[in-house]
Design a protein around this motif. Structure first.
Motif, PDB file in Angstrom:
ATOM      1  N   ARG A 238       0.835  -1.214   0.000  1.00  0.00           N
ATOM      2  CA  ARG A 238       0.000   0.000   0.000  1.00  0.00           C
ATOM      3  C   ARG A 238       0.866   1.259   0.000  1.00  0.00           C
ATOM      4  O   ARG A 238       0.608   2.215  -0.726  1.00  0.00           O
ATOM      5  N   PHE A 239       1.916   1.247   0.832  1.00  0.00           N
ATOM      6  CA  PHE A 239       2.822   2.397   0.908  1.00  0.00           C
ATOM      7  C   PHE A 239       3.435   2.689  -0.465  1.00  0.00           C
ATOM      8  O   PHE A 239       3.419   3.822  -0.949  1.00  0.00           O
ATOM      9  N   LEU A 240       3.935   1.650  -1.113  1.00  0.00           N
ATOM     10  CA  LEU A 240       4.592   1.838  -2.410  1.00  0.00           C
ATOM     11  C   LEU A 240       3.628   2.299  -3.498  1.00  0.00           C
ATOM     12  O   LEU A 240       4.031   2.975  -4.443  1.00  0.00           O
ATOM     13  N   ALA A 241       2.350   1.955  -3.347  1.00  0.00           N
ATOM     14  CA  ALA A 241       1.365   2.371  -4.347  1.00  0.00           C
ATOM     15  C   ALA A 241       1.258   3.890  -4.448  1.00  0.00           C
ATOM     16  O   ALA A 241       0.913   4.429  -5.505  1.00  0.00           O
ATOM     17  N   HIS A 242       1.576   4.594  -3.352  1.00  0.00           N
ATOM     18  CA  HIS A 242       1.565   6.058  -3.376  1.00  0.00           C
ATOM     19  C   HIS A 242       2.626   6.608  -4.343  1.00  0.00           C
ATOM     20  O   HIS A 242       2.496   7.726  -4.847  1.00  0.00           O
ATOM     21  N   PHE A 243       3.685   5.820  -4.568  1.00  0.00           N
ATOM     22  CA  PHE A 243       4.830   6.286  -5.355  1.00  0.00           C
ATOM     23  C   PHE A 243       4.831   5.773  -6.795  1.00  0.00           C
ATOM     24  O   PHE A 243       5.644   6.207  -7.597  1.00  0.00           O
ATOM     25  N   GLU A 244       3.947   4.833  -7.091  1.00  0.00           N
ATOM     26  CA  GLU A 244       4.051   4.148  -8.380  1.00  0.00           C
ATOM     27  C   GLU A 244       3.946   5.101  -9.562  1.00  0.00           C
ATOM     28  O   GLU A 244       4.744   5.017 -10.515  1.00  0.00           O
ATOM     29  N   ARG A 245       2.990   5.999  -9.529  1.00  0.00           N
ATOM     30  CA  ARG A 245       2.787   6.906 -10.665  1.00  0.00           C
ATOM     31  C   ARG A 245       4.057   7.692 -10.998  1.00  0.00           C
ATOM     32  O   ARG A 245       4.546   7.662 -12.134  1.00  0.00           O
ATOM     33  N   LEU A 246       4.590   8.396 -10.014  1.00  0.00           N
ATOM     34  CA  LEU A 246       5.750   9.249 -10.301  1.00  0.00           C
ATOM     35  C   LEU A 246       7.026   8.430 -10.461  1.00  0.00           C
ATOM     36  O   LEU A 246       7.954   8.865 -11.149  1.00  0.00           O
ATOM     37  N   SER A 247       7.079   7.252  -9.864  1.00  0.00           N
ATOM     38  CA  SER A 247       8.246   6.388 -10.068  1.00  0.00           C
ATOM     39  C   SER A 247       8.316   5.916 -11.521  1.00  0.00           C
ATOM     40  O   SER A 247       9.390   5.930 -12.141  1.00  0.00           O
ATOM     41  N   ARG A 248       7.185   5.495 -12.064  1.00  0.00           N
ATOM     42  CA  ARG A 248       7.159   5.091 -13.478  1.00  0.00           C
ATOM     43  C   ARG A 248       7.514   6.284 -14.377  1.00  0.00           C
ATOM     44  O   ARG A 248       8.237   6.123 -15.375  1.00  0.00           O
ATOM     45  N   HIS A 249       7.006   7.452 -14.014  1.00  0.00           N
ATOM     46  CA  HIS A 249       7.311   8.678 -14.776  1.00  0.00           C
ATOM     47  C   HIS A 249       8.816   8.977 -14.711  1.00  0.00           C
ATOM     48  O   HIS A 249       9.433   9.322 -15.723  1.00  0.00           O
ATOM     49  N   ALA A 250       9.409   8.804 -13.530  1.00  0.00           N
ATOM     50  CA  ALA A 250      10.851   9.039 -13.361  1.00  0.00           C
ATOM     51  C   ALA A 250      11.673   8.063 -14.197  1.00  0.00           C
ATOM     52  O   ALA A 250      12.641   8.453 -14.863  1.00  0.00           O
ATOM     53  N   LEU A 251      11.302   6.786 -14.161  1.00  0.00           N
ATOM     54  CA  LEU A 251      12.035   5.781 -14.931  1.00  0.00           C
ATOM     55  C   LEU A 251      12.034   6.107 -16.422  1.00  0.00           C
ATOM     56  O   LEU A 251      13.023   5.884 -17.129  1.00  0.00           O
ATOM     57  N   ALA A 252      10.913   6.668 -16.888  1.00  0.00           N
ATOM     58  CA  ALA A 252      10.778   6.953 -18.321  1.00  0.00           C
ATOM     59  C   ALA A 252      11.445   8.248 -18.742  1.00  0.00           C
ATOM     60  O   ALA A 252      11.840   8.395 -19.906  1.00  0.00           O
ATOM     61  N   THR A 253      11.604   9.207 -17.814  1.00  0.00           N
ATOM     62  CA  THR A 253      12.032  10.557 -18.226  1.00  0.00           C
ATOM     63  C   THR A 253      13.363  11.039 -17.656  1.00  0.00           C
ATOM     64  O   THR A 253      14.025  11.882 -18.274  1.00  0.00           O
ATOM     65  N   LEU A 254      13.766  10.542 -16.484  1.00  0.00           N
ATOM     66  CA  LEU A 254      14.937  11.146 -15.831  1.00  0.00           C
ATOM     67  C   LEU A 254      16.266  10.940 -16.563  1.00  0.00           C
ATOM     68  O   LEU A 254      17.107  11.853 -16.568  1.00  0.00           O
ATOM     69  N   PRO A 255      16.532   9.774 -17.181  1.00  0.00           N
ATOM     70  CA  PRO A 255      17.831   9.648 -17.858  1.00  0.00           C
ATOM     71  C   PRO A 255      18.082  10.741 -18.898  1.00  0.00           C
ATOM     72  O   PRO A 255      19.212  11.209 -19.045  1.00  0.00           O
TER      73      PRO A 255
END
Length: 276
Positions: A238-255
């Motif tokens: 449940r805790f990690l679900a709060h981060f999933e949206r922006l984590s996926r966004h970070a993986l796709a855009t930060l490099p």
């Protein structure tokens, strides 16, 4: 690169310091190095190793963690009442006191015995800040500041990207998108801080499922130690679900936004090191 974690971090730290040494030396103010990585990527450990290696080279260094600037539990309870119940959980943009972090960064360049610069410490076991009497104090101006955090460098998502929920938490507890739109709006307020970074270094995990496993492994260590408020598997999910949206966004855009990015395989072995 050697797969032993300590040897790998040492080699990474030496390489990064070699790469940025000239820029650090030429900077007329403390050089601000951002170290961005998702949960469980090892950014805190790497930051400490870089600090040790920098100090050995005669470079006064301070490490700040974005996590230490979370609002207290009481302040997040207010956000939960006034904005959305999901803001009770720390982590997403809007749950950090960015103004305090900017104030600390501004003060560090003139830190001295007469003008010590205190900065907060967040106790994750008790989910709130330590009292100011227990905050560390910096009494010398650093030449290098390492700012590490999970969300460093992330830019807001487009309005269209916010429409569809990414997981069960969003579907059930944020069906109209109020929480995720508010968080995305708060992220705009983080951009002035990101612009202060002289370099952004990204620790790139393979995918979100691996990040979930890495973070869960960390929690299992805390459970074994009987740490206060350590989460079982269901609470962790449940805790990690709060981060999933922006984590996926970070993986796709930060490099693409990074000055340097380190690629890891599923076991946290470095498979690539790139400079933009």
């Amino acid at each position: 690169m050697n797969n032993d974690p300590s040897t790998q971090n040492l080699a990474l730290a030496v390489h990064l310091l070699d790469h940025y040494a000239g820029r650090i030396a030429r900077s007329r103010r403390p050089y601000l190095m951002g170290l961005s990585g998702l949960q469980g990527s090892g950014k805190s450990t790497l930051a400490r190793v870089i600090k040790t290696q920098a100090e050995a080279r005669g470079i006064p260094t301070e490490v700040l963690s974005l996590d230490d600037f979370y609002y207290s539990r009481a302040e997040r309870e207010m956000l939960a009442k006034e904005v959305h119940p999901l803001l009770r959980t720390r982590g997403v943009p809007g749950t950090h006191e960015i103004e305090l972090l900017l104030s600390v960064l501004a003060g560090l360049r003139k830190a001295s015995d007469k003008l010590p610069v205190p900065y907060p410490r967040f106790d994750k076991g008790r989910d709130t800040r330590l009292p100011p009497s227990r905050w560390p104090k910096v009494t010398r101006p650093p030449k290098l500041i390492i700012l590490e955090g999970w969300a460093l460098g992330i830019r807001p998502q487009s309005a269209a990207a916010l429409n569809a929920p990414v997981n069960e938490l969003e579907r059930k507890e944020d069906p109209d998108g109020t929480w995720r739109r508010w968080v995305n709006k708060q992220l705009r307020g983080y951009q002035p801080l990101w612009r202060k970074l002289d370099a952004l270094i990204v620790l790139q995990a393979p995918n979100w499922d691996v990040v979930r496993r890495w973070r869960s492994e960390q929690e299992e260590v805390l459970i074994a130690r009987h740490a206060p408020l350590a989460m079982d598997a269901k609470a962790m999910e449940r805790f990690l679900a709060h981060f999933e949206r922006l984590s996926r966004h970070a993986l796709a855009t930060l490099p693409q936004l990074a000055d340097s990015w380190v690629e890891y395989d599923t076991e946290r072995h470095v498979t690539g090191l790139n400079h933009g």
